[in-house]
Design an enzyme around this catalytic site. Structure first.
Site, PDB file in Angstrom:
ATOM      1  N   GLU A 143       0.831  -1.209   0.000  1.00 41.54           N
ATOM      2  CA  GLU A 143       0.000   0.000   0.000  1.00 41.54           C
ATOM      3  C   GLU A 143       0.862   1.255   0.000  1.00 41.54           C
ATOM      4  OE1 GLU A 143      -3.987  -0.538   2.634  1.00 41.54           O
ATOM      5  OE2 GLU A 143      -2.137  -1.022   3.678  1.00 41.54           O
ATOM      6  N   ASP A 151     -12.462  -2.536  -3.341  1.00 37.71           N
ATOM      7  CA  ASP A 151     -13.546  -3.485  -3.608  1.00 37.71           C
ATOM      8  C   ASP A 151     -14.881  -2.899  -3.142  1.00 37.71           C
ATOM      9  OD1 ASP A 151     -11.717  -4.605  -1.137  1.00 37.71           O
ATOM     10  OD2 ASP A 151     -13.840  -4.488  -0.625  1.00 37.71           O
TER      11      ASP A 151
END
Lengths: 235, 235
Positions: A12, A197
């Site tokens: 990340e 998502d």
């Protein structure tokens, strides 16, 4: 100004680390596994703190985030903590994969302690957010939404119920823990999240998360750069 | 020897605090809300660290336990951490209200990160336990069982599934977080738990917990005294 980003996973943080050319200070948090990267920007300090690894993978979740945040505040004394990372979101609220949000609230969705008002209130959390978060989001043009945090990648019916009752929009695995520790030290915190998502489109599988992780991490690097430039009044 | 007890709630710790006449060191952990009590026993140090309060109630759960454990280890450098408190247990495993257990394992039951082996392993935790735990339990005559930790008082079907798959016997809200932080600092930890409710007899309500809390907290004070006397070789 000292700005400290708290990020769970190396993947990340990597596009952001590469973008700013921050350098690692090896062993800075020993014996803790947390990793520290830093650089100077026109006399300001930029720190990026990662949870580090245990048992063969990057530490994720609320306990690791609590430890990393506490270590960062104790040793770096930041003026502002920014928890930056990926999240799930809801298509019904207009979210799309890769969208970036600034949070306007943060709480837990998987600490169920019913009983009376004080316990229930504490378990949900609802910690203070940096008082300039809305100004920053408006100036840069980011959407805002409430982050709710849980220790699991999936979303159980009991989680969804609490998320809906509390108008949660962004589901992550660290934000409320970072904000809880910041609340104890009275350190201002903001959260910048990009969507990997859609919780109401398909099951939040590890495969979908992994597929969109790189793209969302580049989106977060762009967003972090804009926020840093705005805070430090750079063009 | 420096022994540090980590206890979530004041009510859980009070009979133990009264028994040992430990005295509070006010503000020891400021700005953290954690509370510290201490006394000397024949040249040994006994510390009792509580999470303290936020938002009108004693802090419970894994994030507060992570913070208290980290602060205690950083500032007190204990040779042994003991997480002592109440738990739920299973009638089908022979547990009864008020029973005291020493843990022979500790893990999380509500951190569901499926995907591959490393993430799943890390999320369950399964942290090391003090290598003299079995010797102590056998010498004093306590039962042993595996503690599984979650952030909620209730038990959802997904929790029970993970508990059963991993042979969990004692369901608490702090143990694995304390053990996780101890694992990072390589500080030995043992867990002493007394049963307030039976998860497979009735829903784990706040009312049942509150009804049995005082009795279980006295049982834990007795148990803690026996463990301290054994460790310090007192009669």
């Amino acid at each position: 100004m000292k700005i400290c980003f708290i990020v769970a996973m190396q993947a990340e943080a990597q596009p952001f680390i590469d973008r700013f050319g921050v350098s690692e200070a090896p062993g800075f948090f020993l014996p803790l596994p947390c990793k520290m990267y830093q650089t100077d920007i026109d006399g300001n300090k930029l720190y990026v703190v990662l949870n580090g690894q245990q048992q063969g993978s990057d530490l994720v979740g609320c306990e690791a985030a609590s430890v990393a945040t506490m270590a960062a505040i104790q040793q770096l004394h930041p003026d502002l903590v920014i928890n930056s990372g990926t999240c799930g979101a809801f298509k019904k609220n207009g979210a799309a994969i890769g969208d970036v949000y600034i949070s306007n609230g943060v709480m837990f969705h998987d600490r169920r302690v019913p009983g009376d008002d004080a316990w229930g209130t504490q378990s949900l959390g609802n910690y203070p957010i940096f008082d300039r978060a809305a100004e920053i989001a408006n100036a840069i043009g980011f959407k805002m939404g409430k982050v709710t945090t849980g220790s699991s990648l999936d979303m159980q019916p009991c989680d969804l119920q609490i998320i809906e009752e509390n108008h949660g929009e962004l589901k992550d695995m660290e934000g409320a823990a970072v904000a809880f520790v910041c609340s104890l030290f009275k350190t201002p915190i903001m959260l910048i999240k990009s969507v990997t998502d859609l919780c109401d489109e398909s099951a939040e599988t590890f495969e979908i998360f992994k597929k969109n992780l790189a793209m969302a991490s580049h989106a977060i690097a762009d967003a972090n750069e804009k926020v840093i430039n705005y805070l430090l009044k750079k063009s």
